[in-house]
Design a protein around this motif. Structure first.
Motif, PDB file in Angstrom:
ATOM      1  N   ALA A 191       0.830  -1.212   0.000  1.00 59.10           N
ATOM      2  CA  ALA A 191       0.000   0.000   0.000  1.00 59.10           C
ATOM      3  C   ALA A 191       0.859   1.255   0.000  1.00 59.10           C
ATOM      4  CB  ALA A 191      -0.928  -0.007   1.214  1.00 59.10           C
ATOM      5  N   LEU A 192       2.019   1.191   0.620  1.00 61.00           N
ATOM      6  CA  LEU A 192       2.932   2.338   0.651  1.00 61.00           C
ATOM      7  C   LEU A 192       3.751   2.460  -0.635  1.00 61.00           C
ATOM      8  CD1 LEU A 192       4.208   2.071   4.324  1.00 61.00           C
ATOM      9  CD2 LEU A 192       2.544   3.697   3.393  1.00 61.00           C
ATOM     10  N   GLY A 193       3.640   1.450  -1.515  1.00 59.35           N
ATOM     11  CA  GLY A 193       4.352   1.494  -2.789  1.00 59.35           C
ATOM     12  C   GLY A 193       5.811   1.103  -2.696  1.00 59.35           C
ATOM     13  N   VAL A 194       6.196   0.402  -1.672  1.00 60.00           N
ATOM     14  CA  VAL A 194       7.583  -0.021  -1.507  1.00 60.00           C
ATOM     15  C   VAL A 194       7.791  -1.325  -2.279  1.00 60.00           C
ATOM     16  CG1 VAL A 194       9.337  -0.762   0.140  1.00 60.00           C
ATOM     17  CG2 VAL A 194       7.719   1.043   0.760  1.00 60.00           C
ATOM     18  N   ASP A 195       8.754  -1.331  -3.216  1.00 60.89           N
ATOM     19  CA  ASP A 195       9.082  -2.539  -3.974  1.00 60.89           C
ATOM     20  C   ASP A 195      10.403  -3.089  -3.477  1.00 60.89           C
ATOM     21  OD1 ASP A 195       6.864  -2.623  -5.595  1.00 60.89           O
ATOM     22  OD2 ASP A 195       7.762  -1.371  -7.164  1.00 60.89           O
ATOM     23  N   MET A 196      10.372  -4.314  -2.978  1.00 60.82           N
ATOM     24  CA  MET A 196      11.604  -4.960  -2.521  1.00 60.82           C
ATOM     25  C   MET A 196      12.403  -5.475  -3.719  1.00 60.82           C
ATOM     26  SD  MET A 196      11.452  -4.713   0.734  1.00 60.82           S
ATOM     27  CE  MET A 196      11.866  -5.908   1.936  1.00 60.82           C
ATOM     28  N   PHE A 197      11.671  -6.050  -4.701  1.00 63.40           N
ATOM     29  CA  PHE A 197      12.287  -6.570  -5.914  1.00 63.40           C
ATOM     30  C   PHE A 197      11.608  -5.880  -7.092  1.00 63.40           C
ATOM     31  CE2 PHE A 197      12.029 -10.049  -2.773  1.00 63.40           C
ATOM     32  CZ  PHE A 197      13.390 -10.234  -2.534  1.00 63.40           C
ATOM     33  N   SER A 198      12.386  -5.248  -7.944  1.00 61.91           N
ATOM     34  CA  SER A 198      11.792  -4.554  -9.080  1.00 61.91           C
ATOM     35  C   SER A 198      11.250  -5.568 -10.084  1.00 61.91           C
ATOM     36  CB  SER A 198      12.836  -3.649  -9.752  1.00 61.91           C
ATOM     37  OG  SER A 198      13.932  -4.429 -10.169  1.00 61.91           O
ATOM     38  N   ASN A 199      10.098  -5.219 -10.645  1.00 69.53           N
ATOM     39  CA  ASN A 199       9.417  -6.038 -11.658  1.00 69.53           C
ATOM     40  C   ASN A 199       9.026  -7.431 -11.152  1.00 69.53           C
ATOM     41  OD1 ASN A 199       9.671  -3.950 -13.535  1.00 69.53           O
ATOM     42  ND2 ASN A 199      11.717  -4.652 -14.120  1.00 69.53           N
ATOM     43  N   TYR A 200       8.744  -7.572  -9.846  1.00 73.75           N
ATOM     44  CA  TYR A 200       8.297  -8.860  -9.310  1.00 73.75           C
ATOM     45  C   TYR A 200       7.239  -8.600  -8.240  1.00 73.75           C
ATOM     46  CZ  TYR A 200       8.071 -13.467  -7.256  1.00 73.75           C
ATOM     47  OH  TYR A 200       7.614 -14.673  -6.801  1.00 73.75           O
ATOM     48  N   SER A 201       6.168  -9.405  -8.294  1.00 75.34           N
ATOM     49  CA  SER A 201       5.109  -9.287  -7.309  1.00 75.34           C
ATOM     50  C   SER A 201       4.530 -10.667  -7.025  1.00 75.34           C
ATOM     51  CB  SER A 201       4.000  -8.363  -7.818  1.00 75.34           C
ATOM     52  OG  SER A 201       2.918  -8.350  -6.918  1.00 75.34           O
ATOM     53  N   PHE A 202       4.141 -10.889  -5.791  1.00 70.96           N
ATOM     54  CA  PHE A 202       3.482 -12.145  -5.432  1.00 70.96           C
ATOM     55  C   PHE A 202       2.025 -12.160  -5.896  1.00 70.96           C
ATOM     56  CE2 PHE A 202       6.762 -12.134  -2.027  1.00 70.96           C
ATOM     57  CZ  PHE A 202       7.374 -13.339  -2.349  1.00 70.96           C
ATOM     58  N   GLY A 203       1.477 -11.011  -6.202  1.00 70.66           N
ATOM     59  CA  GLY A 203       0.095 -10.914  -6.652  1.00 70.66           C
ATOM     60  C   GLY A 203      -0.897 -10.767  -5.526  1.00 70.66           C
ATOM     61  N   VAL A 204      -0.413 -10.719  -4.308  1.00 68.19           N
ATOM     62  CA  VAL A 204      -1.309 -10.619  -3.153  1.00 68.19           C
ATOM     63  C   VAL A 204      -1.967  -9.239  -3.117  1.00 68.19           C
ATOM     64  CG1 VAL A 204      -1.449 -10.714  -0.632  1.00 68.19           C
ATOM     65  CG2 VAL A 204       0.034 -12.300  -1.852  1.00 68.19           C
ATOM     66  N   TRP A 205      -1.186  -8.195  -3.406  1.00 66.06           N
ATOM     67  CA  TRP A 205      -1.721  -6.834  -3.362  1.00 66.06           C
ATOM     68  C   TRP A 205      -2.799  -6.654  -4.426  1.00 66.06           C
ATOM     69  CZ3 TRP A 205      -2.779  -3.133  -0.401  1.00 66.06           C
ATOM     70  CH2 TRP A 205      -3.036  -1.850  -0.871  1.00 66.06           C
ATOM     71  N   ALA A 206      -2.574  -7.171  -5.642  1.00 64.89           N
ATOM     72  CA  ALA A 206      -3.576  -7.071  -6.707  1.00 64.89           C
ATOM     73  C   ALA A 206      -4.846  -7.835  -6.310  1.00 64.89           C
ATOM     74  CB  ALA A 206      -3.007  -7.616  -8.010  1.00 64.89           C
ATOM     75  N   TRP A 207      -4.685  -9.014  -5.720  1.00 68.93           N
ATOM     76  CA  TRP A 207      -5.835  -9.801  -5.266  1.00 68.93           C
ATOM     77  C   TRP A 207      -6.595  -9.057  -4.170  1.00 68.93           C
ATOM     78  CZ3 TRP A 207      -6.394 -11.761  -0.259  1.00 68.93           C
ATOM     79  CH2 TRP A 207      -7.502 -12.582  -0.063  1.00 68.93           C
ATOM     80  N   PHE A 208      -5.866  -8.458  -3.246  1.00 68.92           N
ATOM     81  CA  PHE A 208      -6.481  -7.725  -2.130  1.00 68.92           C
ATOM     82  C   PHE A 208      -7.264  -6.525  -2.645  1.00 68.92           C
ATOM     83  CE2 PHE A 208      -6.367  -4.751   1.472  1.00 68.92           C
ATOM     84  CZ  PHE A 208      -6.927  -5.558   2.454  1.00 68.92           C
ATOM     85  N   LYS A 209      -6.689  -5.791  -3.621  1.00 63.87           N
ATOM     86  CA  LYS A 209      -7.386  -4.631  -4.184  1.00 63.87           C
ATOM     87  C   LYS A 209      -8.649  -5.065  -4.911  1.00 63.87           C
ATOM     88  CE  LYS A 209      -4.203  -2.586  -6.579  1.00 63.87           C
ATOM     89  NZ  LYS A 209      -3.366  -1.644  -7.336  1.00 63.87           N
ATOM     90  N   GLU A 210      -8.605  -6.186  -5.633  1.00 61.30           N
ATOM     91  CA  GLU A 210      -9.790  -6.700  -6.342  1.00 61.30           C
ATOM     92  C   GLU A 210     -10.868  -7.140  -5.349  1.00 61.30           C
ATOM     93  OE1 GLU A 210     -11.093  -7.304  -9.478  1.00 61.30           O
ATOM     94  OE2 GLU A 210      -9.561  -5.840 -10.054  1.00 61.30           O
ATOM     95  N   LEU A 211     -10.427  -7.695  -4.243  1.00 58.07           N
ATOM     96  CA  LEU A 211     -11.357  -8.198  -3.238  1.00 58.07           C
ATOM     97  C   LEU A 211     -12.205  -7.073  -2.645  1.00 58.07           C
ATOM     98  CD1 LEU A 211     -12.087 -10.852  -1.682  1.00 58.07           C
ATOM     99  CD2 LEU A 211     -10.443 -10.139   0.030  1.00 58.07           C
ATOM    100  N   PHE A 212     -11.590  -5.913  -2.444  1.00 57.36           N
ATOM    101  CA  PHE A 212     -12.283  -4.790  -1.789  1.00 57.36           C
ATOM    102  C   PHE A 212     -12.607  -3.671  -2.788  1.00 57.36           C
ATOM    103  CE2 PHE A 212     -10.230  -6.934   1.766  1.00 57.36           C
ATOM    104  CZ  PHE A 212     -11.313  -7.051   2.603  1.00 57.36           C
ATOM    105  N   LYS A 213     -12.790  -3.997  -4.034  1.00 60.52           N
ATOM    106  CA  LYS A 213     -13.126  -3.020  -5.063  1.00 60.52           C
ATOM    107  C   LYS A 213     -14.523  -2.528  -4.907  1.00 60.52           C
ATOM    108  CE  LYS A 213     -11.418  -2.612  -9.653  1.00 60.52           C
ATOM    109  NZ  LYS A 213     -11.196  -3.266 -10.896  1.00 60.52           N
TER     110      LYS A 213
END
Length: 132
Positions: free
Chosen positions: A110-132
């Motif tokens: 949510a704060l926009g912090v990327d630990m690894f560039s160009n890589y995501s577990f997809g949890v944040w996208a799933w969470f945003k879709e869940l509460f859309k």
């Protein structure tokens, strides 16, 4: 008078009988009465849920009892209880740690912090879709 006749459950049973009948019981008979009475005395439980379920022409009963164990445990039962407790604590700890890591990951995302560039577990996208 035997000490068995002073037992609270035996006294309670005998008090509901005429005195001449009370005197006719031998100690052996009283012991067997105590066993028979004790087999159906459950005492008070924190959770005591009982019910009946009808399934077609049959009726089934269920009983759920839970509460503090007041019995003396054998060595084997103590070992099993210790293992069960260790497994339960481990599972609970694993669950709590997993939830905390998920919350930390969601806050990071949510704060926009990327630990690894160009890589995501997809949890944040799933969470945003869940509460859309």
């Amino acid at each position: 008078m035997s000490s068995l006749r002073n037992d609270p459950s035996i006294r309670s049973l005998l008090s509901r009988m005429p005195e001449n009948v009370q005197r006719t019981f031998s100690d052996d008979q009283l012991i067997h009465l105590k066993v028979a009475i004790g087999a159906r005395q459950w005492g008070k439980h924190t959770v005591d849920c009982r019910g009946v379920i009808k399934f077609f022409k049959y009726r089934y009963y269920f009983v759920l009892l839970a509460g503090r164990n007041r019995r003396e445990l054998s060595k084997k039962e103590q070992k099993i209880a210790a293992i069960s407790q260790a497994i339960t604590i481990s599972m609970f700890s694993f669950l709590v740690i997993t939830i905390l890591l998920l919350i930390i990951y969601l806050v990071k995302s949510a704060l926009g912090v990327d630990m690894f560039s160009n890589y995501s577990f997809g949890v944040w996208a799933w969470f945003k879709e869940l509460f859309k």
